[in-house]
Design an enzyme around this catalytic site. Structure first.
Site, PDB file in Angstrom:
ATOM      1  N   LYS A  15       4.172   1.258   9.462  1.00 27.36           N
ATOM      2  CA  LYS A  15       4.276   2.523   8.734  1.00 27.36           C
ATOM      3  C   LYS A  15       3.574   3.649   9.478  1.00 27.36           C
ATOM      4  O   LYS A  15       4.041   4.784   9.517  1.00 27.36           O
ATOM      5  CB  LYS A  15       3.640   2.369   7.350  1.00 27.36           C
ATOM      6  CG  LYS A  15       4.523   1.617   6.378  1.00 27.36           C
ATOM      7  CD  LYS A  15       3.874   1.517   5.013  1.00 27.36           C
ATOM      8  CE  LYS A  15       3.130   0.219   4.869  1.00 27.36           C
ATOM      9  NZ  LYS A  15       2.511  -0.017   3.592  1.00 27.36           N
ATOM     10  N   ARG A  47       4.979 -13.249   9.450  1.00 25.79           N
ATOM     11  CA  ARG A  47       5.573 -11.906   9.410  1.00 25.79           C
ATOM     12  C   ARG A  47       6.912 -11.895  10.120  1.00 25.79           C
ATOM     13  O   ARG A  47       7.135 -12.689  11.034  1.00 25.79           O
ATOM     14  CB  ARG A  47       4.684 -10.927  10.181  1.00 25.79           C
ATOM     15  CG  ARG A  47       3.534 -10.397   9.445  1.00 25.79           C
ATOM     16  CD  ARG A  47       2.799  -9.419  10.339  1.00 25.79           C
ATOM     17  NE  ARG A  47       3.189  -8.048  10.054  1.00 25.79           N
ATOM     18  CZ  ARG A  47       2.666  -7.325   9.082  1.00 25.79           C
ATOM     19  NH1 ARG A  47       1.753  -7.829   8.289  1.00 25.79           N
ATOM     20  NH2 ARG A  47       3.050  -6.081   8.891  1.00 25.79           N
ATOM     21  N   GLU A  57       0.883  -1.172   0.000  1.00 30.08           N
ATOM     22  CA  GLU A  57       0.000   0.000   0.000  1.00 30.08           C
ATOM     23  C   GLU A  57       0.916   1.215   0.000  1.00 30.08           C
ATOM     24  O   GLU A  57       1.785   1.312   0.879  1.00 30.08           O
ATOM     25  CB  GLU A  57      -0.743   0.052   1.335  1.00 30.08           C
ATOM     26  CG  GLU A  57      -2.075  -0.620   1.385  1.00 30.08           C
ATOM     27  CD  GLU A  57      -2.650  -0.508   2.799  1.00 30.08           C
ATOM     28  OE1 GLU A  57      -2.665  -1.526   3.502  1.00 30.08           O
ATOM     29  OE2 GLU A  57      -3.063   0.611   3.176  1.00 30.08           O
TER      30      GLU A  57
HETATM   31  P1  ATP Z   1       2.737  -2.014   7.963  1.00 34.19           P
HETATM   32  O1  ATP Z   1       1.422  -2.052   8.655  1.00 34.19           O
HETATM   33  O2  ATP Z   1       3.878  -2.462   8.772  1.00 34.19           O
HETATM   34  O3  ATP Z   1       2.993  -0.731   7.363  1.00 34.19           O
HETATM   35  P2  ATP Z   1       1.465  -3.484   5.873  1.00 34.19           P
HETATM   36  O4  ATP Z   1       1.184  -4.924   6.088  1.00 34.19           O
HETATM   37  O5  ATP Z   1       0.367  -2.526   5.947  1.00 34.19           O
HETATM   38  O6  ATP Z   1       2.677  -3.092   6.791  1.00 34.19           O
HETATM   39  P3  ATP Z   1       1.622  -3.495   3.024  1.00 34.19           P
HETATM   40  O7  ATP Z   1       2.032  -2.312   2.272  1.00 34.19           O
HETATM   41  O8  ATP Z   1       0.222  -3.880   2.992  1.00 34.19           O
HETATM   42  O9  ATP Z   1       2.169  -3.285   4.505  1.00 34.19           O
HETATM   43  O10 ATP Z   1       2.545  -4.737   2.689  1.00 34.19           O
HETATM   44  C1  ATP Z   1       2.915  -5.244   1.441  1.00 34.19           C
HETATM   45  C2  ATP Z   1       3.284  -6.673   1.644  1.00 34.19           C
HETATM   46  O11 ATP Z   1       4.319  -6.796   2.619  1.00 34.19           O
HETATM   47  C3  ATP Z   1       2.110  -7.498   2.160  1.00 34.19           C
HETATM   48  O12 ATP Z   1       2.041  -8.692   1.424  1.00 34.19           O
HETATM   49  C4  ATP Z   1       2.452  -7.754   3.599  1.00 34.19           C
HETATM   50  O13 ATP Z   1       1.925  -8.963   4.037  1.00 34.19           O
HETATM   51  C5  ATP Z   1       3.979  -7.756   3.580  1.00 34.19           C
HETATM   52  N1  ATP Z   1       4.528  -7.391   4.882  1.00 34.19           N
HETATM   53  C6  ATP Z   1       4.290  -6.265   5.583  1.00 34.19           C
HETATM   54  N2  ATP Z   1       4.922  -6.282   6.761  1.00 34.19           N
HETATM   55  C7  ATP Z   1       5.595  -7.455   6.815  1.00 34.19           C
HETATM   56  C8  ATP Z   1       6.440  -8.067   7.787  1.00 34.19           C
HETATM   57  N3  ATP Z   1       6.701  -7.473   8.936  1.00 34.19           N
HETATM   58  N4  ATP Z   1       6.959  -9.281   7.505  1.00 34.19           N
HETATM   59  C9  ATP Z   1       6.702  -9.879   6.331  1.00 34.19           C
HETATM   60  N5  ATP Z   1       5.920  -9.366   5.378  1.00 34.19           N
HETATM   61  C10 ATP Z   1       5.362  -8.164   5.601  1.00 34.19           C
HETATM   62 MG    MG Z   2      -1.091  -1.507   5.651  1.00 35.17          MG
END
Ligand code: ATP
Ligand code: MG
Length: 630
Positions: A339, A329, A100
Site C-alpha cells: 500500500k 503471503r 489497516e
Molecule cells: P501491505 O503492506 O501490502 O499494504 P498489510 O499487510 O499492511 O499489506 P493489512 O491491512 O495489515 O495489510 O492486511 C490485512 C490482512 O491481509 C492481514 O491479515 C495480512 O496478513 C493480509 N495480507 C496482506 N497482504 C497480503 C498478501 N500479499 N497475501 C496474503 N495476505 C495478505
Molecule cells: Mg500494513
C-alpha cells in the site's frame, strides 16, 4: 529458531517501539527476495510452455489446462486450511479480516479475504470485517470505504463491520490491569537503549537485560500511564511495555510495546481527540480477536513469531483465547502490491489513481474488467500453504482468460481502422449476415451485421508488399473476412502525402481454395470508441528489488490509446444485457466494468469508468493469448 527471522523480528519491534510503523514491510522485503528466485524459475517454465504464433484464422482464446477442473472449494478441503479446522473443529466458526485502513486493498489481500471469509463460509460460519484503526497518522475515510467496497465486490458479506477503536476503552482498562498484575511498565528509553537491552544489533552482541523502568512499582507505572493518557508526555518520550520473558529465545517476548504516543498527534477518524495514546498491533490484535470471540485467527507468516506473544497476552489477562495460525503471503511478479508503494505512484501522478488498470489493487482490477470469480479461482487454484509464493503474473492472466473465454460474447473491434472499399459488392450491399455472440453458448443469441461497400479492417492486417510468410491482406492477395459471405482480393491502395495508406480497393473473389487467413472487420455503420491498452507498469520482474527503487523501474510506455477504434453495433445490445459473465456475484449490471466482450482476434474488453454518454472508453482486460514478447 531461524536466526534471520529472529533478527528481523527484533528490528520489527524496535520500529514499533519508536512509533515507526515500518515493521511489516521490512519483513516482506526479505520474503520477497527469497521468493524472487522461485519466481524466475517459475517464469522460465511458463515461457517454455507458451504458445507459438497465434493461428491467424482461429480467433481462439486461452488454451484449456487442467486447472479448469479444480474443485472450487479445494483450498478448504485440502492442506493448510483443512488442518487448521481439524485442530479446532468449532461448531460456529467465526473469523475476521483485519485490514489497516491505510490504503486500498490489493491482489494479496484478496487471498486474505478468500482465506478468512471462505474458510468460515465453507464451515457454515461467519466473518467480521474489522478495521485495525490504531494508527491515526496513516488512516483516511476514503480507505475505510474502499476496503469495505472491495470485500463486497469480491462477493463476501461481513456479518459485522467492527473497528479496533470500538474497544479503545476496554483495551485501556486491560492495560491498567496488566500493570496491576506487574506485567507492564512505563518506559522512557530511546531507541538506541532499547536496542542494547535486546542484545544489540541482530540480538547477538550482548546479554539481554531490562532497564531501570522495569523495576518501577505498580503505583508509579499507573501514575505514569495515566499521565501518558492525559497528554502529559511528548510523543516518543514514554510508552507502555509488556513485561514478558527476556530469557525466551523469541524476540516477540522481549518486552514489546503495548501503548505509544503517535508522532503526528493527528485526530483519529472515529474517536477524534479523545485519545492521546494508541495501542500497538501486538496489544490490540489478539485482544480484539478475543473480545469478538474469533475461533480461528488466520494471518500471514510474518506473524509466526507473534503467535507466542498473542497467546501470552490473552493468558496473562485471563480472557478467551482464539487460535492464531499463519499462511503464506501471495506476491505476484512484475508489479508491486504494498500500500505504501502504491500510494507513491498515485501521489506522483504516475498512474490515473488507486484504480488505474495497470495496478493490482482490487479497485484497479475491477475497473480493468477482471471478474471477481477469476480472482477467486486463481487463489483457489494456487492453494493455501505456509510458504510465501511469488506467482508469475501470466498465471493470473490465464485465470482471467479461462473465466472469460466461454462466458462473454464476441464482437468485432478494429483498433486502427483502415477503409477497404469493395467496388463490386452489388446486390449484397445492405444485406445482413448473422453474427453469433458465442460459439460455445447459443443462448447468447446473435446480432445482425450489415454488409457495406466500405468496411474497416485493422491497419496491421494490410501490407503494401506481400511475401510468402505473410497471410493477411496485400495487393493481389485473396483472404477471408470473418462472417463475410465472400472472400475478397485487394487490387489497389492509395496513400497520403506522408506515405500512410489511406484506403484499400478490393473485389469479391470466388476462388474455392480456402484462404490462409480470415481477418476481422467492421461495417461502415460501426460505433466509434476509444480503446486503452495497458501493458506492465514496470520493466523488471521484481520492481521492489530494483536498486535505485521501484520508481526508476516504471515503464513510461505502459498505456497505448487508440482514439478512433470502431466496434460493431452489437455492442449496444451486449452493453444493455450485461453483466458478462452472468455470474451470481455481480448483481449490479449498471456498473460499466460488468460489460465485457471478446473483440475477435484482438483481446477481451470492458467499458472504462471514464466513459460518458458521448464517448465510450474501453479497457483491455487481458490479451487473448500470452504475449510472446513477455
Ligand atoms: P501491505 O503492506 O501490502 O499494504 P498489510 O499487510 O499492511 O499489506 P493489512 O491491512 O495489515 O495489510 O492486511 C490485512 C490482512 O491481509 C492481514 O491479515 C495480512 O496478513 C493480509 N495480507 C496482506 N497482504 C497480503 C498478501 N500479499 N497475501 C496474503 N495476505 C495478505
Ligand atoms: Mg500494513
Amino acid at each position: 529458531m531461524d536466526e534471520t527471522l529472529a533478527a528481523t523480528a527484533a528490528k520489527l519491534r524496535l520500529d514499533e517501539l519508536t512509533g515507526e510503523m515500518v515493521s511489516k514491510s521490512e519483513l516482506k522485503k526479505r520474503t520477497q527476495k527469497r521468493a524472487k528466485k522461485a519466481a524466475i524459475q517459475a517464469r522460465k517454465q511458463t515461457d517454455d510452455t507458451k504458445s507459438r504464433e497465434p493461428d491467424e484464422a482461429k480467433p481462439s482464446a486461452a488454451a484449456p489446462d487442467e486447472a479448469a477442473h479444480v474443485d472450487p472449494d479445494a483450498m478448504f478441503k485440502l492442506g493448510f486450511l483443512a488442518e487448521v479446522y481439524k485442530e479446532r473443529p468449532a461448531k460456529e466458526v467465526l473469523t475476521r479480516f483485519p485490514p489497516e485502513p491505510n490504503g486500498y486493498l490489493h491482489l494479496g489481500h484478496a487471498k486474505a479475504i478468500a482465506v478468512n471469509f471462505g474458510f468460515a463460509k465453507y464451515h457454515g460460519g461467519k466473518t467480521i470485517l474489522r478495521f485495525d484503526d490504531t494508527n491515526p497518522d496513516k488512516e483516511k475515510e476514503e480507505f475505510f470505504l474502499a476496503i469495505e467496497e472491495a470485500v463486497r465486490w469480491l462477493g463476501f458479506t461481513p456479518c459485522a463491520v467492527t473497528y479496533s477503536s470500538d474497544n479503545f476503552q476496554k483495551l485501556y482498562d486491560l492495560a491498567e490491569k496488566l500493570i496491576h498484575l506487574e506485567r507492564a511498565y512505563v518506559c522512557h528509553c530511546v531507541e538506541a537503549e532499547i536496542k542494547l537491552q535486546r542484545g544489540g544489533k541482530e540480538g547477538k552482541e550482548g546479554p539481554r537485560y531490562r532497564c531501570e523502568h522495569a523495576m518501577q512499582g505498580v503505583e508509579t507505572n499507573l501514575e505514569k500511564f495515566r499521565d501518558m493518557r492525559d497528554g502529559k508526555y511528548e510523543p516518543q518520550t514514554a510508552f507502555l511495555r509488556m513485561k514478558q520473558d527476556i530469557e525466551n529465545h523469541n524476540p516477540q517476548m522481549w518486552d514489546l510495546a503495548a501503548y505509544r504516543i503517535p508522532k503526528d498527534r493527528k485526530p483519529h477518524f472515529r474517536t477524534g481527540d479523545t485519545w492521546k495514546i494508541y495501542p500497538t498491533y501486538d496489544f490490540t490484535h489478539g485482544l480484539c480477536d478475543s473480545f469478538e470471540g474469533i475461533t480461528h485467527s488466520l494471518c500471514t507468516t510474518e506473524f509466526i513469531m507473534s503467535r507466542e506473544s498473542y497467546e501470552w497476552l490473552n493468558k496473562a489477562l485471563e480472557v478467551y483465547e482464539p487460535m492464531q495460525r499463519e499462511y503464506g503471503r501471495l506476491n505476484v511478479s512484475g508489479t508491486i502490491l504494498s500500500k505504501r508503494s502504491l500510494e507513491k505512484l498515485v501521489e506522483l501522478g504516475i498512474v490515473r489513481g488507486w484504480d488505474d488498470p495497470r495496478l493490482f489493487t482490487l479497485s484497479a482490477l475491477r475497473r480493468r474488467g477482471v471478474p471477481p470469480a477469476a480472482i477467486l479461482s486463481f487463489i483457489n487454484e494456487l492453494g493455501v500453504t505456509t510458504t510465501s509464493t511469488t506467482i508469475p503474473i501470466t498465471r493470473f492472466e490465464q485465470s482471467i482468460r479461462r473465466c472469460l473465454e466461454t462466458s462473454v460474447p464476441r464482437l468485432m473491434l478494429v483498433l486502427e481502422p483502415l477503409p477497404v472499399v469493395i467496388d463490386d459488392l452489388g446486390d449484397l450491399e445492405g444485406q445482413e449476415v448473422d453474427f453469433p455472440l458465442s460459439t460455445h453458448d447459443t443462448s447468447m443469441g446473435s446480432r445482425k451485421l450489415k454488409l457495406t461497400k466500405t468496411i474497416y479492417i485493422d491497419r496491421s492486417d494490410f501490407r503494401e508488399v506481400d511475401s510468402p510468410d505473410y497471410f493477411r491482406l496485400a495487393p493481389g492477395k485473396t483472404i477471408g473476412l470473418l462472417r463475410f459471405p465472400h472472400l475478397i482480393r485487394a487490387i489497389d491502395f492509395t496513400k497520403d502525402g506522408e506515405g500512410r495508406v489511406t484506403e484499400v480497393k478490393a473485389v469479391l473473389d470466388s476462388v474455392t481454395k480456402k484462404p490462409k487467413a480470415f481477418i476481422h472487420w467492421v461495417p461502415s455503420d460501426s460505433k466509434p470508441v476509444e480503446v486503452r491498452i495497458h501493458d506492465s507498469l514496470f520493466r523488471s520482474e521484481n520492481p521492489s528489488s530494483v536498486e535505485s527503487g521501484f520508481l526508476n523501474d516504471v515503464n513510461h510506455d505502459s498505456e497505448k490509446i487508440y482514439k478512433h477504434a470502431l466496434v460493431n453495433l452489437g455492442f449496444d445490445e451486449v452493453a444493455r444485457t450485461s453483466p458478462w459473465p452472468k455470474s451470481a456475484l455481480e448483481q449490479d449490471n449498471a456498473n460499466p466494468e460488468n460489460i465485457r466482450f471478446q473483440g475477435l482476434r484482438v483481446a477481451y474488453f470492458t467499458i472504462d469508468s471514464d466513459s460518458t454518454s458521448e464517448k465510450i472508453v474501453l479497457n483491455r482486460i487481458v490479451s487473448l493469448k500470452e504475449d510472446s514478447g513477455k
